[in-house]
Design a protein around this motif. Sequence first.
Motif: not given
Length: 101
Positions: A19-32, A74-78
């Motif tokens: 789950d953490d990897y998916i979240k990180f990957s989606s942020h990376t994809i969005d940034a690219v 995600r920040m609110k969830e965390k």
Amino acid sequence: MTRNEKKIDNLEHAVLKIDDYIKFSSHTIDAVYIDAQNRLIEQLVKDEDYERASIVKKNRQLVEAAVLEEMKRRMKEKEAELFKDSINKEYNQKKGDTKEG
């Protein structure tokens, strides 16, 4: 801890890591994607295609807004998760204090 409990614990840990990897990957994809849109805007401006550059810029702004909303969610969830963990920890400490006393 029994063997099955250990397997379940390991599986839960693996799921959380994925789950953490998916979240990180989606942020990376969005940034690219946003970076690619920025480069496209620059190229369209160089080619003096201002109308298409404006369209891409509006699209980029929508993507950025969606990314920021997702990050806030995600920040609110965390934050809620950390608060819950903190309360549970406090409760368990108080419960332990009453047993000792």
